[in-house]
Design a protein around this motif. Structure first.
Motif, mmCIF file in Angstrom:
data_model
loop_
_atom_site.group_PDB
_atom_site.id
_atom_site.type_symbol
_atom_site.label_atom_id
_atom_site.label_comp_id
_atom_site.label_asym_id
_atom_site.label_seq_id
_atom_site.Cartn_x
_atom_site.Cartn_y
_atom_site.Cartn_z
ATOM 1 N N GLY A 21 46.564 24.834 41.470
ATOM 2 C CA GLY A 21 46.138 26.230 41.523
ATOM 3 C C GLY A 21 47.310 27.171 41.314
ATOM 4 O O GLY A 21 48.488 26.763 41.328
ATOM 5 N N GLY A 22 46.954 28.443 41.135
ATOM 6 C CA GLY A 22 47.983 29.477 41.086
ATOM 7 C C GLY A 22 48.738 29.503 42.417
ATOM 8 O O GLY A 22 49.901 29.907 42.478
ATOM 9 N N TYR A 33 47.973 40.527 47.462
ATOM 10 C CA TYR A 33 47.190 39.323 47.765
ATOM 11 C C TYR A 33 47.746 38.699 49.043
ATOM 12 O O TYR A 33 48.923 38.363 49.123
ATOM 13 C CB TYR A 33 47.271 38.358 46.576
ATOM 14 C CG TYR A 33 46.637 37.006 46.819
ATOM 15 C CD1 TYR A 33 45.366 36.890 47.379
ATOM 16 C CD2 TYR A 33 47.300 35.844 46.474
ATOM 17 C CE1 TYR A 33 44.788 35.650 47.589
ATOM 18 C CE2 TYR A 33 46.729 34.598 46.664
ATOM 19 C CZ TYR A 33 45.471 34.509 47.235
ATOM 20 O OH TYR A 33 44.906 33.277 47.450
ATOM 21 N N TYR A 82 50.418 35.996 49.592
ATOM 22 C CA TYR A 82 51.841 36.189 49.286
ATOM 23 C C TYR A 82 52.634 36.163 50.595
ATOM 24 O O TYR A 82 53.766 35.687 50.633
ATOM 25 C CB TYR A 82 52.093 37.525 48.565
ATOM 26 C CG TYR A 82 51.543 37.645 47.152
ATOM 27 C CD1 TYR A 82 51.035 36.545 46.474
ATOM 28 C CD2 TYR A 82 51.544 38.868 46.494
ATOM 29 C CE1 TYR A 82 50.540 36.674 45.184
ATOM 30 C CE2 TYR A 82 51.055 39.006 45.200
ATOM 31 C CZ TYR A 82 50.542 37.905 44.555
ATOM 32 O OH TYR A 82 50.057 38.036 43.273
HETATM 33 C C1 LIG Z 1 46.163 37.281 42.961
HETATM 34 C C2 LIG Z 1 45.891 35.838 43.193
HETATM 35 N N1 LIG Z 1 46.821 34.952 42.831
HETATM 36 C C3 LIG Z 1 46.639 33.645 43.026
HETATM 37 C C4 LIG Z 1 45.482 33.162 43.602
HETATM 38 C C5 LIG Z 1 45.377 31.699 43.818
HETATM 39 O O1 LIG Z 1 44.294 31.129 43.202
HETATM 40 P P1 LIG Z 1 44.185 29.591 42.908
HETATM 41 O O2 LIG Z 1 45.141 28.873 43.793
HETATM 42 O O3 LIG Z 1 42.777 29.249 43.188
HETATM 43 O O4 LIG Z 1 44.538 29.430 41.481
HETATM 44 C C6 LIG Z 1 44.478 34.046 43.993
HETATM 45 C C7 LIG Z 1 43.247 33.578 44.647
HETATM 46 O O5 LIG Z 1 42.388 34.293 45.062
HETATM 47 C C8 LIG Z 1 44.684 35.418 43.778
HETATM 48 O O6 LIG Z 1 43.775 36.324 44.136
#
Ligand SMILES: Cc1ncc(COP(=O)(O)O)c(C=O)c1O
Length: 398
Positions: free
Chosen positions: A96-97, A122, A125
């Motif tokens: 994931g991100g 977010y 962070y």
């Molecule tokens: C701004 C932002 N970055 C990163 C993420 C991480 O997402 P994921 O780990 O599902 O890719 C989210 C998830 O809501 C997000 O809102």
């Protein structure tokens, strides 16, 4: 037995912390409409599930820590379509991100160093920076002007000898702001003039309304060594559960060094990587339809909210969230009260109190973050419950 100070100081997610009250409401037979979480209800493209059905390996093996070649290729193709040329060694597939964000912080910061972030931001962070022992140094943005960036000098006033980078989410969670080219350019200039990295979290890139486009920090090739892109398939393809994202940078040394982190956790999930690779074949119409649906939902929610005379909220232009400043003192209490005490036609609503999206103590206590990831009828019902609930709440508590 003591627990670590690190874990003690971390917050519970403001998005999920009211879950117990939502469960209580459900056990009383209420339908809880969730405006608290960015979990899209849009169908994941079927090609994803077809790939999973067709996965026929006899052994579910680890993959290369960087990611499987077909998935790296699909990211390269995706970025090519946006006009950016990437090589395989400029991409690391992550869980994931979320993991990409943690990797970015761990790669550029030592414990005690600082990252500058516009707040509200977010909420995770805060969590990733706690895990990495990095200090978040916020600079304020405001509901009144739709959370635009402040002046260059104001942002630069936050820079100290310990600052290693600036982190933004564009389009923004939780604000729904979409930064202009000038705003991103200003951040790039600050990064170049002060020897900083710019971490640009672009996981909502596709969710931009009113004929705007999200400007990627990758456009600023003059600063390419300083730019780290956070990407994910979670929102783009409504595939949050796949846990597939990417950390991207043209800085080869940085990427090669970050590979140590990828290797330490071996690899991202194998089957999900295979299935994610096929998503590049998603028809263009999918994005068009999804975008239109979100724009309609945004309008429904915003139009309902603006009937409240004492709300402060600009129309968001990206992602699928908005922050509303309400005429209340404690949005934690209000959100809990809604779940525990208020319903209409056996329905109630779950919202995210906004203080957890700030680093500055005391900010956001009169704000809530609402996501518009539910269908249009649920959204109308939720907005009605929220508005009527607010009027009732004010009679009792304000
Ligand atoms: C701004 C932002 N970055 C990163 C993420 C991480 O997402 P994921 O780990 O599902 O890719 C989210 C998830 O809501 C997000 O809102």
């Amino acid at each position: 037995m003591n627990l670590s100070k690190r874990i003690e100081s971390m917050q519970f997610s403001p998005i999920r912390k009211l879950n117990q009250y939502a469960d209580e409401a459900r056990s009383k037979g209420l339908k809880v409409i969730g405006l608290n979480i960015g979990q899209p209800d849009i169908e994941t493209p079927s090609v994803f599930f077809e790939s999973i059905k067709n996965f026929d390996s006899k052994v579910l093996a680890y993959t290369d820590s960087k990611g499987i070649p077909s998935l790296l290729d699909s990211f390269i193709k995706y970025y090519n379509n946006l006009g950016f040329n990437l090589n395989k060694d400029e991409i690391l597939i992550t869980n994931g991100g979320s993991e990409a964000l943690l990797f970015a912080m761990l790669t550029i910061c030592d414990p005690g160093e600082e990252i500058i972030i516009p707040e509200p931001f977010y909420t995770n962070y805060n969590s990733f920076s706690d895990i990495a022992s990095v200090n978040v140094v916020p600079f304020k943005t405001f509901a009144e002007d739709g959370f635009r960036l402040p002046s260059k000098s104001e942002i630069e006033s936050k820079i100290s000898p310990k600052t290693r980078g600036i982190l933004i989410s564009n389009p923004g969670n939780p604000t729904g702001v979409v930064y202009t080219r000038e705003e991103i350019k200003m951040l790039v200039e600050i990064a170049m003039e002060n020897d900083l990295y710019l971490i640009s979290d672009e996981v909502y890139r596709e969710f931009v309304y009113d004929d705007l486009t999200a400007v990627s920090a990758l456009e600023f090739t003059e600063a390419e060594d300083r730019i780290i892109i956070i990407d994910s398939i979670s929102k783009r393809y409504s595939a949050c559960g796949a846990r597939i994202g990417a950390m991207i940078s043209k800085n080869k040394t940085l990427m090669h060094t970050a590979l140590k982190l990828s290797q330490s956790r071996l690899c991202s999930p194998t089957i999900e990587q295979v299935a994610a690779a096929g998503l590049i074949n998603t028809p263009k119409d999918y994005f068009y339809e999804v975008n239109r649906e979100y724009a309609n939902r945004r309008d429904i929610l915003f139009d309902c909210l603006k009937t409240l005379p004492d709300i402060i909220c600009q129309k968001p232009t990206g992602a699928f969230y908005l922050i509303a400043k309400l005429p209340i003192k404690d949005s934690d209490h209000f959100a809990t009260w809604l779940l525990r005490e208020f319903s209409i036609d056996n329905k109630t609503v779950m919202i995210a109190p906004a203080s957890g999206f700030y680093a500055t103590e005391g900010l956001g206590e009169d704000e809530v973050r609402l996501s518009y990831c539910v269908n249009q009828q649920d959204l109308k019902d939720a907005a009605n419950i929220l508005i009527k609930g607010l009027l009732e709440y004010k009679k009792i508590y304000v």
